[in-house]
Design an enzyme around this catalytic site. Structure first.
Site, PDB file in Angstrom:
ATOM      1  N   GLU A 178       0.901  -1.250   0.042  1.00 21.79           N
ATOM      2  CA  GLU A 178       0.041   0.059  -0.052  1.00 21.79           C
ATOM      3  C   GLU A 178       0.910   1.249   0.093  1.00 21.79           C
ATOM      4  OE1 GLU A 178      -2.845   0.582   3.190  1.00 21.79           O
ATOM      5  OE2 GLU A 178      -3.576   2.218   2.483  1.00 21.79           O
ATOM      6  N   LYS A 220      -2.480  -2.116  -3.137  1.00 25.86           N
ATOM      7  CA  LYS A 220      -3.546  -1.152  -2.595  1.00 25.86           C
ATOM      8  C   LYS A 220      -3.120   0.292  -2.805  1.00 25.86           C
ATOM      9  CE  LYS A 220      -5.991   0.088   1.749  1.00 25.86           C
ATOM     10  NZ  LYS A 220      -6.638  -0.502   2.831  1.00 25.86           N
TER      11      LYS A 220
END
Ligand code: 13P
Length: 342
Positions: A178, A220
């Site tokens: 992420e 992500k």
């Protein structure tokens, strides 16, 4: 590392019509959320709230493929003594764990941070696997501002993300990678696009250098979106088409799935943007949500710490999960939101 099994888990995380619940707020962040609804943040109140989510049967069995937990939660038991991890598994969803330890100031780079938590990560991952975690999350934070991000911040954060991802795969845990470019500033969507492209290129370079198997990870990212204080808000179509263009330019098709963060978008915006992208179609990876705020703001407000409100809060959570499930298939319509409100 058994890559076939990692790939199987990654594909299950982005199974059609399903997405990930990010319920991994640190104790500091959940306190901020509870302050808004007037609930004292204690070990028990945090447990009660998260138990409410994980016992939302319809949402958990139909729309939620996996749940990202915070360290405290993965060891907690429900009121009746059932481990919270078991509740998630019983619903057919996969338990995951946030393993980064937050951000610290990055020396020499005023206003920029580095995500920490690599020390002893290998040992921690082993314990999390034994406790049932089959995927993990590490969030790098990149801010847009005057003269930032610097290459130093982008490179060191990408390096740490890849170190984390390699350690996860060695522990038979699927890493959610992420790199979040914040939407806090007054920049427009094109500046966000440019910075996110720079960040994603560096992240995939570091993943390659550190021998991370792309087939066994989930990305992500943020969407390409204007900053919250921007004078130029981008339309749903513009966010959807620019985000898809950006991801196609940066994310190899060997990656099984992309699960977006909501990053401070309103509930309905986060849903509409995902829907817009899914409607474009023809994408090489599964595309879905991994929302925190955009799934939880509504149930948190409805619950407000009261036992009498649990069923209504579960309904509010199920509604948002259903809306985002439809969006991940390009089948969401704004009218469906009004029906719930009526
Ligand atoms: P938001 O959807 O609230 O941005 O949270 C997702 C997340 O996991 C951020 O790290």
């Amino acid at each position: 590392m058994n890559l076939a099994d990692l790939n199987k888990v990654a594909l299950a995380m982005v199974a059609p019509g399903k997405g990930i619940l990010a319920a991994d707020e640190s104790s500091g962040t959940i306190k901020k959320r509870f302050d808004v609804i007037g609930v004292e943040s204690t070990e028990d109140s945090r447990r009660d709230y998260r138990e409410l989510l994980f016992r939302s049967k319809e949402a958990m069995t139909q729309f939620i493929s996996g749940v990202i937990l915070y360290d405290e939660t993965i060891w907690q038991k429900a009121k009746d003594g059932t481990p919270l991890v078991k509740l998630i598994e019983q619903a057919g969803s996969i338990p995951g764990i946030k393993v980064d330890e937050g951000t610290q100031a990055l020396p020499g780079c005023p206003g920029e941070t580095i995500t920490v938590g690599l020390d002893r990560l290998a040992e921690r991952l082993k314990k999390y696997y034994e406790q049932g975690a089959r995927f993990a999350k590490w969030r790098a934070v990149i801010d847009i501002g005057q003269g930032i991000p610097s290459y130093t911040a982008v490179m060191t954060n990408a390096h740490a993300l890849a170190r984390y991802a390699a350690l996860c795969q060695a522990a038979q845990i699927v890493p959610i990678v992420e790199p979040e470019v914040l939407m806090d500033g007054d920049h427009d969507i094109d500046r966000c696009y440019e910075v996110t492209e720079f960040v994603l290129k560096e992240v995939f370079q570091q993943l390659y250098y550190q021998r991370v198997a792309l087939e066994g990870m989930i990305l992500k990212p943020n969407m390409a979106i204007a900053g919250k204080k921007s004078a130029k808000k981008a339309s749903v179509n513009e966010v959807a088409s620019k985000t898809v263009k950006l991801l196609k330019a940066c994310v190899p098709s060997a990656v099984p799935g992309i699960a977006f963060l909501s990053g401070g978008q309103s509930d309905e915006e986060a849903t509409a943007h995902l829907d817009g992208m899914s409607r474009i179609g023809g994408l090489p990876w599964g595309l879905t949500f991994s929302y925190g705020r955009a799934l939880q703001a509504a149930p948190q407000k409805t619950w407000s710490g009261k036992t009498d409100n649990v069923a209504a809060a579960q309904q509010a959570f199920t509604h948002r999960a259903r809306m985002n499930s439809l969006a991940s298939k390009g089948e969401w319509k704004a009218d469906l939101e009004k029906k719930q409100a009526a």
